[in-house]
Enzyme design. Structure first.
Site, PDB file in Angstrom:
ATOM      1  N   SER A 147       0.866  -1.181   0.000  1.00 53.17           N
ATOM      2  CA  SER A 147       0.000   0.000   0.000  1.00 53.17           C
ATOM      3  C   SER A 147       0.898   1.225   0.000  1.00 53.17           C
ATOM      4  O   SER A 147       2.088   1.123   0.334  1.00 53.17           O
ATOM      5  CB  SER A 147      -0.848  -0.036   1.286  1.00 53.17           C
ATOM      6  OG  SER A 147      -1.315   1.253   1.611  1.00 53.17           O
ATOM      7  N   TYR A 201      -1.469  -1.150  10.393  1.00 53.71           N
ATOM      8  CA  TYR A 201      -1.648  -1.481   8.972  1.00 53.71           C
ATOM      9  C   TYR A 201      -0.442  -0.993   8.170  1.00 53.71           C
ATOM     10  O   TYR A 201       0.153  -1.740   7.383  1.00 53.71           O
ATOM     11  CB  TYR A 201      -2.944  -0.841   8.448  1.00 53.71           C
ATOM     12  CG  TYR A 201      -3.184  -1.059   6.964  1.00 53.71           C
ATOM     13  CD1 TYR A 201      -3.760  -2.243   6.503  1.00 53.71           C
ATOM     14  CD2 TYR A 201      -2.853  -0.075   6.026  1.00 53.71           C
ATOM     15  CE1 TYR A 201      -3.981  -2.447   5.134  1.00 53.71           C
ATOM     16  CE2 TYR A 201      -3.079  -0.266   4.670  1.00 53.71           C
ATOM     17  CZ  TYR A 201      -3.642  -1.450   4.229  1.00 53.71           C
ATOM     18  OH  TYR A 201      -3.866  -1.648   2.885  1.00 53.71           O
TER      19      TYR A 201
HETATM   20  P1  NAP Z   1     -11.380  -6.113   1.079  1.00 52.27           P
HETATM   21  O1  NAP Z   1     -12.395  -5.685   0.103  1.00 52.27           O
HETATM   22  O2  NAP Z   1     -11.566  -5.786   2.519  1.00 52.27           O
HETATM   23  O3  NAP Z   1     -11.113  -7.666   0.900  1.00 52.27           O
HETATM   24  C1  NAP Z   1     -10.205  -8.301   1.767  1.00 52.27           C
HETATM   25  C2  NAP Z   1     -10.307  -9.790   1.568  1.00 52.27           C
HETATM   26  O4  NAP Z   1      -9.446 -10.407   2.534  1.00 52.27           O
HETATM   27  C3  NAP Z   1     -11.710 -10.319   1.813  1.00 52.27           C
HETATM   28  O5  NAP Z   1     -11.996 -11.323   0.876  1.00 52.27           O
HETATM   29  C4  NAP Z   1     -11.609 -10.910   3.216  1.00 52.27           C
HETATM   30  O6  NAP Z   1     -12.468 -11.999   3.444  1.00 52.27           O
HETATM   31  C5  NAP Z   1     -10.172 -11.387   3.244  1.00 52.27           C
HETATM   32  N1  NAP Z   1      -9.726 -11.490   4.639  1.00 52.27           N
HETATM   33  C6  NAP Z   1      -9.665 -10.507   5.556  1.00 52.27           C
HETATM   34  N2  NAP Z   1      -9.292 -11.014   6.739  1.00 52.27           N
HETATM   35  C7  NAP Z   1      -9.110 -12.340   6.562  1.00 52.27           C
HETATM   36  C8  NAP Z   1      -8.740 -13.403   7.412  1.00 52.27           C
HETATM   37  N3  NAP Z   1      -8.506 -13.204   8.716  1.00 52.27           N
HETATM   38  N4  NAP Z   1      -8.667 -14.645   6.909  1.00 52.27           N
HETATM   39  C9  NAP Z   1      -8.927 -14.874   5.609  1.00 52.27           C
HETATM   40  N5  NAP Z   1      -9.296 -13.908   4.738  1.00 52.27           N
HETATM   41  C10 NAP Z   1      -9.384 -12.651   5.219  1.00 52.27           C
HETATM   42  O7  NAP Z   1      -9.945  -5.478   0.729  1.00 52.27           O
HETATM   43  P2  NAP Z   1      -9.347  -4.967  -0.663  1.00 52.27           P
HETATM   44  O8  NAP Z   1      -9.513  -3.507  -0.708  1.00 52.27           O
HETATM   45  O9  NAP Z   1      -9.806  -5.819  -1.783  1.00 52.27           O
HETATM   46  O10 NAP Z   1      -7.792  -5.211  -0.365  1.00 52.27           O
HETATM   47  C11 NAP Z   1      -7.036  -6.236  -0.969  1.00 52.27           C
HETATM   48  C12 NAP Z   1      -5.577  -5.949  -0.704  1.00 52.27           C
HETATM   49  O11 NAP Z   1      -5.222  -4.713  -1.311  1.00 52.27           O
HETATM   50  C13 NAP Z   1      -5.223  -5.816   0.766  1.00 52.27           C
HETATM   51  O12 NAP Z   1      -3.959  -6.397   0.993  1.00 52.27           O
HETATM   52  C14 NAP Z   1      -5.154  -4.319   0.983  1.00 52.27           C
HETATM   53  O13 NAP Z   1      -4.324  -3.994   2.056  1.00 52.27           O
HETATM   54  C15 NAP Z   1      -4.596  -3.871  -0.346  1.00 52.27           C
HETATM   55  N6  NAP Z   1      -4.865  -2.475  -0.695  1.00 52.27           N
HETATM   56  C16 NAP Z   1      -6.127  -2.063  -0.988  1.00 52.27           C
HETATM   57  C17 NAP Z   1      -6.339  -0.722  -1.345  1.00 52.27           C
HETATM   58  C18 NAP Z   1      -7.710  -0.205  -1.696  1.00 52.27           C
HETATM   59  O14 NAP Z   1      -7.852   1.011  -1.946  1.00 52.27           O
HETATM   60  N7  NAP Z   1      -8.745  -1.019  -1.742  1.00 52.27           N
HETATM   61  C19 NAP Z   1      -5.242   0.180  -1.398  1.00 52.27           C
HETATM   62  C20 NAP Z   1      -3.980  -0.280  -1.094  1.00 52.27           C
HETATM   63  C21 NAP Z   1      -3.783  -1.606  -0.739  1.00 52.27           C
HETATM   64  P3  NAP Z   1     -13.964 -11.766   4.032  1.00 52.27           P
HETATM   65  O15 NAP Z   1     -14.660 -10.912   3.036  1.00 52.27           O
HETATM   66  O16 NAP Z   1     -14.465 -13.131   4.162  1.00 52.27           O
HETATM   67  O17 NAP Z   1     -13.748 -11.064   5.349  1.00 52.27           O
END
Ligand code: NAP
Length: 250
Positions: A156, A169
């Site tokens: 990130s 985080y």
């Molecule tokens: P998200 O929509 O919150 O999805 C996260 C996923 O991780 C969900 O499928 C969730 O499963 C799973 N997860 C969370 N805790 C877990 C656990 N304890 N065990 C197993 N699975 C777990 O997040 P996202 O935005 O797609 O983010 C994906 C990645 O991109 C992350 O690493 C995040 O830090 C990174 N990122 C995102 C952004 C952004 O703007 N979105 C920016 C920078 C970096 P459940 O749904 O079942 O809880």
């Protein structure tokens, strides 16, 4: 002009490949799983909420993809033995692992450093860092068995430059970058590549939690940032290792 961020892979370039995606039930991980499945991979869907994984499974099969595997696992409680068992199952069924996308993460609570609770610290570090260490260690033997393998970690902007109030985080994402670089250096000149993707602001549940007041309409959707995820899984096109790439370069 060609860039990784507008990469269009050959059709079904992932035929006969097995790729594990963590956090495959929602957000960016869901789109990555759908895209890898559409290009011929057998995708192993790992996540916490089984109903979400089943829905992605159905979508992949309905799009003509191979039948995915489902691994319901809460990364917060999973032990080294869980990952070893998973590696043995993948080895028995597929022989090797060609791709691994470490995508699942939690945000934890945002707030002043002085108020970070020990529990929140441990939960965020467990899911975002320790689970990736244990899982990667368990999967290395079957990644080594693939002719070429690609391991992608997810960082990130706050893992590149620390930011006030993003405590555990932000720190966990620095650790993720460190893990990727250590592995890439150890496995230099091997068949396994290790890289990080910084997705940039993307319209997901995590982003909405971090920025509840923003108008999300200007954000890219997970589907729109997929070219880089597809590129780094392409063993023909990609030779990079030890690098961090922005899915949305400025
Ligand atoms: P998200 O929509 O919150 O999805 C996260 C996923 O991780 C969900 O499928 C969730 O499963 C799973 N997860 C969370 N805790 C877990 C656990 N304890 N065990 C197993 N699975 C777990 O997040 P996202 O935005 O797609 O983010 C994906 C990645 O991109 C992350 O690493 C995040 O830090 C990174 N990122 C995102 C952004 C952004 O703007 N979105 C920016 C920078 C970096 P459940 O749904 O079942 O809880």
């Amino acid at each position: 002009m060609f860039t990784m961020q507008n990469y269009i892979p050959p059709k079904r370039y992932l035929d006969n490949k097995t790729i594990l995606v963590t956090g495959a039930g929602d957000g960016i991980g869901k789109q990555a799983a759908l895209h890898y499945g559409k290009h011929g991979a057998t995708v192993i869907l790992l996540g916490k909420t089984v109903a979400k994984l089943e829905s992605v499974y159905d979508e992949i099969v309905n799009n003509g993809g191979n039948e995915p595997g489902i691994v319901p696992l809460d990364l917060k409680g999973a032990t080294a033995q869980h990952y070893r068992d998973m590696a043995n199952t993948i080895s028995d069924q597929f022989g090797c692992l060609d791709g691994l996308l470490h995508n699942a993460s939690v945000l934890g609570h945002l707030g002043p450093f002085a108020q970070i609770s020990e529990k929140d610290w441990q939960d965020v570090l467990q899911v975002n860092v320790t689970s990736q260490f244990l899982m990667t260690q368990a999967l290395l033997p079957i990644l080594k068995k693939a002719p070429y393998a690609s391991v992608i970690f997810t960082t990130s902007s706050v893992g590149l430059q620390g930011r006030a109030y993003w405590g555990p985080y932000s720190i966990s994402k620095f650790a993720t970058q460190g893990m990727m670089q250590v592995l890439a250096d150890e496995f230099d000149n091997s068949s396994i590549r290790f890289n990080c993707i910084n997705p940039g602001g993307t319209k997901t549940a995590m982003r909405a939690k971090a920025f509840p007041a923003e108008n999300a309409d200007h954000l890219k959707t997970p589907a729109e940032i997929m070219p880089l995820y597809l590129y780094l899984m392409d063993n023909e096109a990609s030779t990079e290792t030890g690098q961090t790439f922005d899915a949305q370069p400025k």
